[in-house]
Design an enzyme around this catalytic site. Structure first.
Site, PDB file in Angstrom:
ATOM      1  N   HIS A 126       0.814  -1.218   0.000  1.00 24.02           N
ATOM      2  CA  HIS A 126       0.000   0.000   0.000  1.00 24.02           C
ATOM      3  C   HIS A 126       0.847   1.267   0.000  1.00 24.02           C
ATOM      4  O   HIS A 126       0.332   2.353  -0.268  1.00 24.02           O
ATOM      5  CB  HIS A 126      -0.996  -0.005   1.162  1.00 24.02           C
ATOM      6  CG  HIS A 126      -0.407   0.201   2.517  1.00 24.02           C
ATOM      7  ND1 HIS A 126      -0.083  -0.841   3.355  1.00 24.02           N
ATOM      8  CD2 HIS A 126      -0.077   1.333   3.188  1.00 24.02           C
ATOM      9  CE1 HIS A 126       0.404  -0.362   4.487  1.00 24.02           C
ATOM     10  NE2 HIS A 126       0.427   0.957   4.408  1.00 24.02           N
ATOM     11  N   ASP A 157       0.352  -7.724   1.522  1.00 27.26           N
ATOM     12  CA  ASP A 157       0.697  -6.308   1.659  1.00 27.26           C
ATOM     13  C   ASP A 157       2.209  -6.092   1.659  1.00 27.26           C
ATOM     14  O   ASP A 157       2.735  -5.298   2.431  1.00 27.26           O
ATOM     15  CB  ASP A 157       0.076  -5.695   2.915  1.00 27.26           C
ATOM     16  CG  ASP A 157       0.104  -4.160   2.890  1.00 27.26           C
ATOM     17  OD1 ASP A 157       0.125  -3.603   1.775  1.00 27.26           O
ATOM     18  OD2 ASP A 157       0.120  -3.543   3.966  1.00 27.26           O
ATOM     19  N   GLY A 227       3.324   6.650   8.361  1.00 20.94           N
ATOM     20  CA  GLY A 227       4.697   6.743   7.878  1.00 20.94           C
ATOM     21  C   GLY A 227       5.563   5.594   8.321  1.00 20.94           C
ATOM     22  O   GLY A 227       6.645   5.365   7.782  1.00 20.94           O
ATOM     23  N   ASN A 228       5.104   4.841   9.351  1.00 17.66           N
ATOM     24  CA  ASN A 228       5.844   3.658   9.792  1.00 17.66           C
ATOM     25  C   ASN A 228       5.687   2.479   8.842  1.00 17.66           C
ATOM     26  O   ASN A 228       6.460   1.517   8.894  1.00 17.66           O
ATOM     27  CB  ASN A 228       5.376   3.206  11.179  1.00 17.66           C
ATOM     28  CG  ASN A 228       6.175   3.830  12.301  1.00 17.66           C
ATOM     29  OD1 ASN A 228       5.629   4.549  13.125  1.00 17.66           O
ATOM     30  ND2 ASN A 228       7.468   3.563  12.342  1.00 17.66           N
ATOM     31  N   SER A 229       4.670   2.508   7.995  1.00 14.99           N
ATOM     32  CA  SER A 229       4.407   1.373   7.113  1.00 14.99           C
ATOM     33  C   SER A 229       5.629   1.039   6.277  1.00 14.99           C
ATOM     34  O   SER A 229       6.241   1.909   5.655  1.00 14.99           O
ATOM     35  CB  SER A 229       3.245   1.689   6.170  1.00 14.99           C
ATOM     36  OG  SER A 229       2.031   1.352   6.765  1.00 14.99           O
ATOM     37  N   GLY A 285      -7.140 -26.541   0.757  1.00 15.02           N
ATOM     38  CA  GLY A 285      -8.444 -26.985   0.282  1.00 15.02           C
ATOM     39  C   GLY A 285      -9.467 -27.258   1.356  1.00 15.02           C
ATOM     40  O   GLY A 285     -10.266 -28.193   1.238  1.00 15.02           O
TER      41      GLY A 285
END
Length: 486
Positions: A126, A157, A227-229, A285
């Site tokens: 992101h 992500d 901003g830590n992402s 499955g």
């Protein structure tokens, strides 16, 4: 700033918010020494990890988009008056019309972690999703680099990007499976515009399942904000154990817990992107839930349930033609371990499966009528086969290119093209593409920029490129490049 789950809800609800964030260095770092009056000295971990965490700025340029809008008078005027009033294009389309709008230019920021000295950086999907421009700023010398996306995966992500640099301070990558609840950790990143920030906390939980996508996450109470992402979650030795991704908060700021994607998952995603160009997903499955949750639901219905255990995964459905069905598992079975690893909850199962690929064989232990059984499963992909999905990256071509100059355009009487500056090896060399050749068309798509070439490689059908262009002399030529070895 993109968000993992919906955020446009009243503040009284708890929300999950995501913030705009290979080769493994196995060198053993020195242990952190305890300082007087402190449970553990975290200065060593900060010194070791800070140089490896970078600031990422992403820019999405202004674009023209076609949107639909509703005109309540469209059909009223179109049919009775045949367009007399200038609205006669409805033709019963319920008043829907189209127009073009200009989107604004947008910029966002996040963090990333250098995982190899030659420029590979891991961040969150992101952070870079939809970006037209990426700029990476190093911590040590504030030097800026343009970056390109090697590959990204929305489900986990995670994204792998690269800058053209050497001798970078790659972080030491630890095994997140060895992380213990209660141990001290640092979150390193660039929150709220405060670059090179370190916050401390402990591992609060493991194998947390958050939302529909990212699963089996490390939970920490180290402060994480916007901003830590994409930044680093490290242990007391300064080794990477996770990529910070989101928080759980009532307000959208750090009044809650942070969550990081474990390195065990990250390593597999990075390897898949480098080797196949896309992440390989293995499916067991089955559909189900934690045994404890299933028992609680049944009790609320007035049903007494005794499965022989309160830990494991209750199998509510076995997918037809899936790996579990082929091995004889049935609805009502309780999955308790995979390859000797205990599976107490669904997040742990997802964490194990995130490290597997189609075609891998696993041994599962399960209970049926409270009796323990084992079976060997051959994992399959989403299409129900054991094949891996390949999507090559432009690095496989082994060339350096640049858009042709104005003088070349004038001399050769062409308006666009990519000049091959260097042939380093790889698939282009195998196909005989020489230095100086000007690539104009790849698989019928014009090549005006490096991004055009990268997209052509990613979109290549049958893993083949049909290249057309000119030699420096003006003579036209062409090549067929096979991206994968049969």
């Amino acid at each position: 700033m993109k968000k993992i789950v919906k955020t446009f809800i009243p503040a009284i609800y708890l929300i999950v918010i995501a913030f705009s964030t290979a080769s493994c260095n196995k060198t053993q770092a020195a242990p952190a020494a305890a300082a007087p009056g402190q449970p553990v000295d975290l200065t060593y971990a900060a010194e070791k990890s800070l140089p490896s965490v970078v600031y990422i700025k992403s820019v999405i340029n202004s674009k023209t988009q076609t949107v639909e809008y509703s005109d309540p008078f469209e059909d009223f005027f179109s049919d009775p008056f045949g367009g007399f009033f200038g609205r006669g294009q409805g033709n019963g389309n319920n008043g829907t019309r189209k127009r073009q709008v200009q989107t604004p230019k947008r910029a966002a920021a996040g963090s990333g972690v250098i995982i190899s000295a030659d420029g590979y950086i891991v961040t969150n999907n992101h952070v870079v999703d939809g970006a037209d421009e990426l700029t990476v700023t190093l911590n040590e010398n504030s030097k800026e680099y343009s970056a390109r996306i090697i590959g990204a995966d929305k489900t986990t992500d995670l994204a792998l990007i690269k800058i053209d640099a050497k001798n970078l301070p790659a972080i030491v990558i630890a095994n997140s499976d060895a992380v213990k609840v209660g141990e001290w950790v640092l979150a390193v990143g660039n929150p709220l515009g405060l670059n090179n920030t370190v916050t401390a906390g402990i591992v609060s939980a493991k194998a947390r399942q958050m939302g529909e996508g990212v699963a089996s996450m490390i939970q920490t109470d180290a402060a994480i904000n916007q901003g830590n992402s994409g930044g680093a979650l490290v242990n007391t030795r300064g080794e990477l154990i996770g990529i910070n991704a989101m928080i759980y908060s009532q307000t959208g700021s750090n009044i809650g817990y942070g969550f990081a994607i474990p390195t065990a998952i990250m390593n597999k995603v990075v390897e898949d992107i480098k080797k196949y160009g896309t992440v390989q997903r293995a499916m067991i499955g089955i559909k189900g839930s934690d045994v404890s949750n299933y028992v609680d639901v049944e009790k609320e219905k007035g049903n007494e349930v005794d499965l022989g255990t309160m830990e494991g995964i209750y199998i509510a459905e076995v997918v037809e033609d899936g790996a579990a069905a082929a091995a004889g598992l049935q609805k009502g079975d309780v999955l308790t371990s995979i390859d000797g690893q205990k599976v107490k909850k669904f997040g742990e199962l997802q964490g194990i499966m995130a490290q597997k690929r189609p075609g891998d064989k696993v041994t599962v232990t399960y209970l049926r009528n409270k009796k323990e059984k084992t079976a060997t499963l051959t994992l399959k992909n989403e299409q129900g086969t054991t094949k891996v999905v390949k999507n090559a990256d432009v690095d496989i071509l082994g060339i350096d290119v640049r858009p042709i100059t104005d003088s070349q355009k004038k001399q050769l009487e062409i308006s666009y093209g990519l000049e091959v500056l260097k042939v380093n090896g790889g698939k282009m060399k195998d196909a005989g593409v020489p230095k100086g050749f000007i690539i104009q068309v790849v698989n019928d798509q014009p090549m005006r920029s490096f991004d055009d070439l990268q997209q052509a490689v990613k979109d290549a059908k049958d893993q083949m490129l049909v290249i057309k262009g000119l030699y420096p002399t003006g003579k036209r030529g062409g090549f067929v490049v096979y991206l994968q070895n049969e």
